[in-house]
Design a protein around this motif. Structure first.
Motif, PDB file in Angstrom:
ATOM      1  N   GLU A 107       0.831  -1.213   0.000  1.00  0.00           N
ATOM      2  CA  GLU A 107       0.000   0.000   0.000  1.00  0.00           C
ATOM      3  C   GLU A 107       0.864   1.262   0.000  1.00  0.00           C
ATOM      4  OE1 GLU A 107      -2.845  -0.040   3.213  1.00  0.00           O
ATOM      5  OE2 GLU A 107      -3.517  -2.070   2.694  1.00  0.00           O
ATOM      6  N   ALA A 108       1.938   1.251   0.803  1.00  0.00           N
ATOM      7  CA  ALA A 108       2.830   2.419   0.863  1.00  0.00           C
ATOM      8  C   ALA A 108       3.528   2.628  -0.479  1.00  0.00           C
ATOM      9  CB  ALA A 108       3.849   2.238   1.987  1.00  0.00           C
ATOM     10  N   GLN A 109       3.932   1.537  -1.137  1.00  0.00           N
ATOM     11  CA  GLN A 109       4.576   1.657  -2.447  1.00  0.00           C
ATOM     12  C   GLN A 109       3.599   2.198  -3.492  1.00  0.00           C
ATOM     13  OE1 GLN A 109       5.927  -2.411  -2.738  1.00  0.00           O
ATOM     14  NE2 GLN A 109       8.040  -1.860  -2.204  1.00  0.00           N
ATOM     15  N   LYS A 110       2.347   1.773  -3.411  1.00  0.00           N
ATOM     16  CA  LYS A 110       1.337   2.265  -4.348  1.00  0.00           C
ATOM     17  C   LYS A 110       1.086   3.756  -4.110  1.00  0.00           C
ATOM     18  CE  LYS A 110      -3.433   1.499  -5.929  1.00  0.00           C
ATOM     19  NZ  LYS A 110      -3.592   2.873  -6.267  1.00  0.00           N
ATOM     20  N   VAL A 129       8.967  18.976  -4.940  1.00  0.00           N
ATOM     21  CA  VAL A 129       8.480  17.626  -5.243  1.00  0.00           C
ATOM     22  C   VAL A 129       9.128  16.627  -4.281  1.00  0.00           C
ATOM     23  CG1 VAL A 129       8.418  15.789  -6.978  1.00  0.00           C
ATOM     24  CG2 VAL A 129       8.095  18.172  -7.662  1.00  0.00           C
ATOM     25  N   LEU A 130      10.447  16.753  -4.103  1.00  0.00           N
ATOM     26  CA  LEU A 130      11.156  15.851  -3.198  1.00  0.00           C
ATOM     27  C   LEU A 130      10.639  15.980  -1.766  1.00  0.00           C
ATOM     28  CD1 LEU A 130      14.822  16.224  -4.509  1.00  0.00           C
ATOM     29  CD2 LEU A 130      13.207  14.362  -4.948  1.00  0.00           C
ATOM     30  N   ASP A 131      10.394  17.213  -1.339  1.00  0.00           N
ATOM     31  CA  ASP A 131       9.870  17.437   0.018  1.00  0.00           C
ATOM     32  C   ASP A 131       8.490  16.804   0.186  1.00  0.00           C
ATOM     33  OD1 ASP A 131      12.179  18.831   0.587  1.00  0.00           O
ATOM     34  OD2 ASP A 131      11.262  20.813   0.347  1.00  0.00           O
ATOM     35  N   ARG A 132       7.657  16.894  -0.838  1.00  0.00           N
ATOM     36  CA  ARG A 132       6.315  16.325  -0.769  1.00  0.00           C
ATOM     37  C   ARG A 132       6.365  14.801  -0.745  1.00  0.00           C
ATOM     38  NH1 ARG A 132       3.047  14.583  -4.759  1.00  0.00           N
ATOM     39  NH2 ARG A 132       4.255  15.586  -6.379  1.00  0.00           N
ATOM     40  N   LEU A 133       7.322  14.218  -1.478  1.00  0.00           N
ATOM     41  CA  LEU A 133       7.423  12.764  -1.559  1.00  0.00           C
ATOM     42  C   LEU A 133       8.154  12.137  -0.376  1.00  0.00           C
ATOM     43  CD1 LEU A 133       8.270  12.319  -5.350  1.00  0.00           C
ATOM     44  CD2 LEU A 133       6.058  12.009  -4.217  1.00  0.00           C
ATOM     45  N   ALA A 134       8.904  12.924   0.376  1.00  0.00           N
ATOM     46  CA  ALA A 134       9.727  12.394   1.466  1.00  0.00           C
ATOM     47  C   ALA A 134       8.936  11.554   2.469  1.00  0.00           C
ATOM     48  CB  ALA A 134      10.478  13.525   2.167  1.00  0.00           C
ATOM     49  N   GLU A 138       9.687   7.611   3.247  1.00  0.00           N
ATOM     50  CA  GLU A 138      10.026   7.167   4.600  1.00  0.00           C
ATOM     51  C   GLU A 138       9.114   6.033   5.049  1.00  0.00           C
ATOM     52  OE1 GLU A 138       9.878  10.646   7.063  1.00  0.00           O
ATOM     53  OE2 GLU A 138      11.612  11.550   6.075  1.00  0.00           O
ATOM     54  N   LYS A 139       7.835   6.132   4.697  1.00  0.00           N
ATOM     55  CA  LYS A 139       6.886   5.081   5.067  1.00  0.00           C
ATOM     56  C   LYS A 139       7.233   3.771   4.362  1.00  0.00           C
ATOM     57  CE  LYS A 139       2.171   4.843   6.405  1.00  0.00           C
ATOM     58  NZ  LYS A 139       0.969   5.610   6.593  1.00  0.00           N
ATOM     59  N   VAL A 140       7.580   3.843   3.076  1.00  0.00           N
ATOM     60  CA  VAL A 140       7.981   2.643   2.339  1.00  0.00           C
ATOM     61  C   VAL A 140       9.226   2.029   2.987  1.00  0.00           C
ATOM     62  CG1 VAL A 140       8.945   1.828   0.140  1.00  0.00           C
ATOM     63  CG2 VAL A 140       6.927   3.309   0.153  1.00  0.00           C
ATOM     64  N   GLU A 141      10.217   2.865   3.314  1.00  0.00           N
ATOM     65  CA  GLU A 141      11.455   2.369   3.929  1.00  0.00           C
ATOM     66  C   GLU A 141      11.179   1.728   5.284  1.00  0.00           C
ATOM     67  OE1 GLU A 141      13.948   5.810   3.984  1.00  0.00           O
ATOM     68  OE2 GLU A 141      14.299   5.753   1.817  1.00  0.00           O
ATOM     69  N   GLN A 142      10.291   2.327   6.067  1.00  0.00           N
ATOM     70  CA  GLN A 142       9.959   1.784   7.385  1.00  0.00           C
ATOM     71  C   GLN A 142       9.314   0.397   7.246  1.00  0.00           C
ATOM     72  OE1 GLN A 142       6.950   3.923   9.494  1.00  0.00           O
ATOM     73  NE2 GLN A 142       7.113   2.663  11.319  1.00  0.00           N
ATOM     74  N   HIS A 143       8.351   0.278   6.342  1.00  0.00           N
ATOM     75  CA  HIS A 143       7.705  -1.022   6.147  1.00  0.00           C
ATOM     76  C   HIS A 143       8.693  -2.049   5.597  1.00  0.00           C
ATOM     77  CE1 HIS A 143       3.703   0.149   7.329  1.00  0.00           C
ATOM     78  NE2 HIS A 143       3.694   1.158   6.478  1.00  0.00           N
ATOM     79  N   GLN A 144       9.606  -1.629   4.742  1.00  0.00           N
ATOM     80  CA  GLN A 144      10.614  -2.551   4.211  1.00  0.00           C
ATOM     81  C   GLN A 144      11.531  -3.044   5.326  1.00  0.00           C
ATOM     82  OE1 GLN A 144      10.802  -3.769   0.905  1.00  0.00           O
ATOM     83  NE2 GLN A 144      12.063  -5.204   2.059  1.00  0.00           N
TER      84      GLN A 144
END
Length: 158
Positions: A107-110, A129-134, A138-144
């Motif tokens: 879900e985080a990757q999607k 854009v980078l600030d908005r995506l950060a 971070e959520k994807v990295e945490q779940h990984q």
């Protein structure tokens, strides 16, 4: 005429010369070398010359004594069947957590992919854009990290 500043500098210069302490090199019965500036500890040690450079490093923390290898006779024992049951229950819990975490990762990757596809008008500067995506990254990295930890935990089970 000397100003108070000149007097202060002169005083500091005189005090700095007397601030050097004697350093002693000590070798114990087992051949371990230690250095100290404490005269009460330095009995039987050799004094180092003052012209050598000295740096200080804190002493290593004392190692705790090793635990006894055998459990005492009155230590409660768990039967092999009970232990297998516990291990199986733990495995089931970890597998359930892993499935939930993999779902959350997907879900985080999607959500990250959806956000990467969007461009807003106020994001002409790519840093915005980078600030908005950060937070999404971070959520994807945490779940990984959680998925990796759970997989590692499952591998280490008996």
């Amino acid at each position: 005429m000397k100003t108070p500043m000149h007097r202060l500098l002169l005083l500091l210069t005189l005090l700095a010369g007397s601030a050097h302490a004697q350093v002693y090199k000590c070798v114990d019965e087992e051949g371990r070398v230690t250095y100290t500036n404490d005269r009460t500890i330095a009995k039987g040690c050799t004094q180092l010359s003052q012209d050598q450079p000295v740096s200080t490093i804190p002493a290593p923390a004392a190692r705790p004594s090793p635990a006894p290898s055998a459990a005492p006779q009155n230590f409660p024992r768990v039967s092999p069947d009970a232990q297998r049951e516990r291990d199986q229950s733990r495995r089931q819990i970890l597998e359930k957590e892993l499935a939930q975490e993999e779902s959350a990762l997907a879900e985080a990757q999607k959500a990250l992919a959806d956000q990467e596809a969007v461009r807003y008008g106020n994001e002409r500067n790519y840093q915005r854009v980078l600030d908005r995506l950060a937070p999404f990254k971070e959520k994807v990295e945490q779940h990984q990290r959680n998925v990796d930890a759970l997989k590692r935990e499952l591998r280490e089970l008996r």
